[in-house]
Design an enzyme around this catalytic site. Structure first.
Site, PDB file in Angstrom:
ATOM      1  N   GLU A  62      -0.392-140.814  14.385  1.00 14.17           N
ATOM      2  CA  GLU A  62      -1.828-141.046  14.532  1.00 14.17           C
ATOM      3  C   GLU A  62      -2.212-141.524  15.933  1.00 14.17           C
ATOM      4  OE1 GLU A  62      -0.151-141.853  11.806  1.00 14.17           O
ATOM      5  OE2 GLU A  62      -1.161-140.711  10.236  1.00 14.17           O
ATOM      6  N   HIS A  96      -4.834-145.347   0.040  1.00 13.07           N
ATOM      7  CA  HIS A  96      -5.569-144.076   0.031  1.00 13.07           C
ATOM      8  C   HIS A  96      -7.004-144.268  -0.466  1.00 13.07           C
ATOM      9  CE1 HIS A  96      -1.375-142.787   0.118  1.00 13.07           C
ATOM     10  NE2 HIS A  96      -1.770-141.630   0.582  1.00 13.07           N
TER      11      HIS A  96
END
Lengths: 426, 324
Positions: free
Chosen positions: B60, B127
């Site tokens: 990321e 999530h």
């Protein structure tokens, strides 16, 4: 499951058919690291207890004489003299900054590249105008080569209104994305690596392969983003030229406490990219390795990792007396001073006469005096100038630097074309 | 007008910008051949090619760094986070490298960092998060949280054209559950303007993203009791539409702030302070909050249900405030 139980009872038993070739020892793979050095210093730094103190001790042979410079395969005498001049300017500018600090004119600290001038200047010298660079804190020489003036760096240290960041940031933290192609560093380490990879990606999308150079230290290479950035460049075959400046110290922690490989260039093997070792105090070696890496980048062949070995000859910053550095190590590296050696080399070759050298030094000094006076006289920013500029509100036009990207997939062009036809028919 | 889901609207927004402007490209994990974990970029690689739809390593910080680097050369990258929960891996790049670039050295960073956020899909602690407030606190970033397909598309197109880094929070619960008519003609929704989702007189609910629907449902229920609720959908959290906030306070004099993000340090606290500073005299009651509790997002459905703000919570607090 019979086989399994047999194995369990008789570990020497094998299910291999009789007569099949016996397995030999595991196969061996070899990788090469190109090493430009004419001398391979061999010493270690260890944390040891002496009496009631814990300190660093240097073990190894530090008695050898400094090696000669390696002749450059690419540089003309005039170019090498130009690099020498940048190195002189780099060092003497930092000496001027030290004096300004002592006079109380510097805001915050001063960071030095003492002993690392060859690495900063000769690497940046290998770049072309369209290439990019992201310097780190000790690469003020690279900023000079890239077109920032000594006065810019001085004003930045003195937090003046007309510093490159208009007083908003310190030290080498300056950038110029429009003309000089310099990405301003941030204080955390390794973060420039993915950014410079992205610069190469952006250029490639516009049909150009450029060299995107940045630096990381033996300390900074421990960070996770270093791995992410190099791996990204490797996977995407981007023209990253990463100079790993192994100056033996990450603030006060010796390199031996940062990694377990013998040479940081070995890291390149793990990334699947070329790894090179140079003597970071030899401007010719640094230049040649950087030149080849940049050419490779411009050919679109991907990144190169160059480990430059040298020694940080001052503390982390001006406040740090670096009492933790063993004296024999300093002595060893003083003999390998990059500027002294290059000066001797140029004089020895008669590429530079004593008079020319004196003139060059005097010229650098004169320039620095002008710049210092200018920087000292420059005004501090108005307090209110701290406001604004957080966002780009129409002040910049964003346009592709190397030309509008071409579509490689004709389908997309077709869709647009079809739409235009439909619109025209309407 | 075609009916589009929230997801299709986002997808169309990016697609149209890529068609319109060749400097726009996408990068992210599994966005190419696979089309993204939620299929937002499904088919993009076939249409635009692998050069402009880049499947990256799982990194990321490198994705954000590379997007920023490319933007310095005049590109407009749209980077996907597979889940916005993973944005923490790139936090330093976002808040120190990207957000400060224009202030420090006048470098515009026209990039969009987008991805699914939010709960109610039993995704568990990694999530389901709503990390938007982290970035509202970092000057230099724009933060977008659309609720409707119309807004999602218009805001996406405006975000891609913006010269600043935009963090675009897509609510994954809304991806395929919300559908509405979206004009086929081009339009933009400007960043920094709230939308009056429902006009009312008695009480204002200020909210955004999936909670807009919770607020609207509560408003419907309360209407039967004769309580007329106004719902203001913020659409973007940075910049925040302070005028619209003050306007609704002046109209109803009572405010309930609702967000799915956890309570402490959430945007509701900031809005409450703005109301105190700019509309205190107009208040006829305390500024109340309905938010998730201060905990990670729990996994098990009964626990997540307990954690998330519900219609019943909004109704209860609205009644309390109305009676004040």
């Amino acid at each position: 499951m019979a086989n399994k139980s047999k194995k369990a009872t008789d570990p020497s038993a094998s299910s291999r058919p009789a007569g099949a070739p016996q397995p030999t020892a595991t196969s061996e793979r070899r990788y090469t690291i190109q090493d430009y050095r004419l001398e391979k210093p061999c010493f270690t730094l260890k944390q040891v207890q002496e009496g009631d103190r814990v300190l660093y001790r240097c073990e190894g042979d530090l008695s050898g004489p400094p090696p000669p410079l390696r002749d450059s395969q690419f540089l003309s005498p005039a170019e090498l003299i130009e690099i020498y001049r940048w190195m002189l300017l780099n060092r003497r500018m930092e000496m001027a900054l030290e004096n300004l600090y002592k006079q109380g004119m510097v805001v915050g600290g001063v960071y030095f590249g003492l002993g690392q001038e060859a690495c900063s200047c000769a690497s940046a010298y290998a770049l072309e105008d369209d290439d990019w660079i992201g310097p780190m804190i000790r690469n003020q020489g690279a900023l000079l080569v890239r077109g920032f003036a000594a006065r810019d760096i001085m004003m930045q240290y003195m937090a003046k209104a007309s510093s490159p960041t208009q007083g908003r940031d310190a030290s080498s933290h300056m950038g110029d994305h429009l003309r000089r192609n310099v990405v301003a560093p941030i204080s955390t380490l390794g973060d420039l690596i993915p950014v410079l990879s992205g610069v190469a990606l952006g250029a490639r999308l516009q049909g150009r392969n450029v060299a995107a150079m940045t630096y990381i230290g033996d300390g900074g290479q421990s960070t996770g983003v270093t791995y992410e950035g190099i791996n990204f460049a490797a996977v995407e075959t981007l023209g990253l030229v990463l100079i790993v400046e192994n100056n033996l110290w990450g603030y006060s922690t010796p390199a031996d406490m940062q990694f377990r490989v013998q040479d940081l260039a070995e890291r390149a093997i793990g990334y699947g990219i070329p790894g090179v070792i140079v003597d970071g105090t030899d401007a010719c070696q640094v230049y040649d390795a950087a030149h080849e890496a940049c050419a490779r980048a411009r050919r679109g062949q991907g990144p190169t990792l160059i480990e430059a070995k040298m020694m940080r000859m001052k503390g982390h910053a001006i406040h740090d007396a670096a009492a933790y550095v063993p004296e024999p190590l300093l002595e060893y590296w003083r003999k390998r001073d990059p500027i002294l050696r290059l000066e001797r080399y140029l004089l020895g070759r008669r590429w530079l006469t004593e008079e020319e050298n004196e003139r060059l030094i005097a010229d650098v000094e004169r320039q620095l005096e002008v710049d210092r006076d200018f920087a000292v006289a420059a005004p501090m920013p108005e307090p209110e100038s701290a406001a604004g500029g957080v966002y780009c509100e129409g002040c910049h036009e964003v346009k592709p630097r190397y030309g509008v990207p071409q579509m490689s997939v004709t389908k997309s062009v077709l869709t647009t074309a079809l739409r235009q036809v439909v619109v025209e028919r309407k | 007008m075609p009916q589009l889901t929230y997801l299709e609207a986002i997808r169309q927004g990016i697609w149209e910008e890529m068609e319109r402007d060749r400097t726009v490209f996408c990068l992210g994990e599994d966005i190419g051949v696979y089309g993204g974990a939620f299929k937002v970029t499904d088919g993009f690689i076939d249409h635009f090619g692998a050069e402009r739809v880049i499947d990256t390593p799982i990194a990321e910080a490198a994705i954000v760094g590379a997007a920023f680097g490319a933007s310095l050369t005049g590109m407009r990258p749209v980077a996907e986070f597979q889940f916005m929960d993973f944005i923490g891996c790139a936090f330093n790049q976002i808040v120190n490298m990207v957000a400060k670039a224009h202030y420090r050295w006048s470098a515009p960073a026209p990039l969009v960092l987008r991805g699914p956020s939010g709960g109610n899909v039993h995704g568990g602690p990694f999530h389901s998060q709503n990390p938007e407030a982290w970035f509202v606190h970092a000057p230099g970033l724009k933060v977008v949280c659309p609720a409707s397909p119309y807004d999602a598309k218009g805001l996406m197109k405006a975000s891609i054209r913006d010269n600043n880094p935009v963090i675009f929070f897509e609510h994954k619960y809304l991806y395929r559950r919300i559908k509405e008519e979206v004009p086929s003609d081009e339009y933009l929704v400007p960043l920094g303007r709230a939308r009056l989702a429902r006009p009312g007189r008695d009480l204002s609910i200020i909210t955004y993203a999936a909670m807009v629907y919770v607020a609207l449902e509560a408003a419907d229920l309360l209407a039967r009791e004769g309580i007329d609720i106004e719902v203001l959908d913020l659409r973007t959290l940075a910049p925040l539409d302070r005028e619209a906030i003050v306007r609704t306070v002046k109209r109803t004099n009572k405010v309930l702030l609702v967000h799915e993000d956890v309570r402490t340090g959430g945007i509701a606290g900031e809005i409450s302070a703005i109301i105190n500073e700019e509309a205190f005299e107009d208040l006829d009651g305390p500024v109340l909050r309905v938010t998730a509790q201060d905990s990670p997002v729990p996994f098990s459905p009964p626990q997540e249900d307990y954690f998330l703000p519900k219609v019943s919570d909004v109704v209860r607090e609205a009644r309390r405030l109305k009676a004040y």
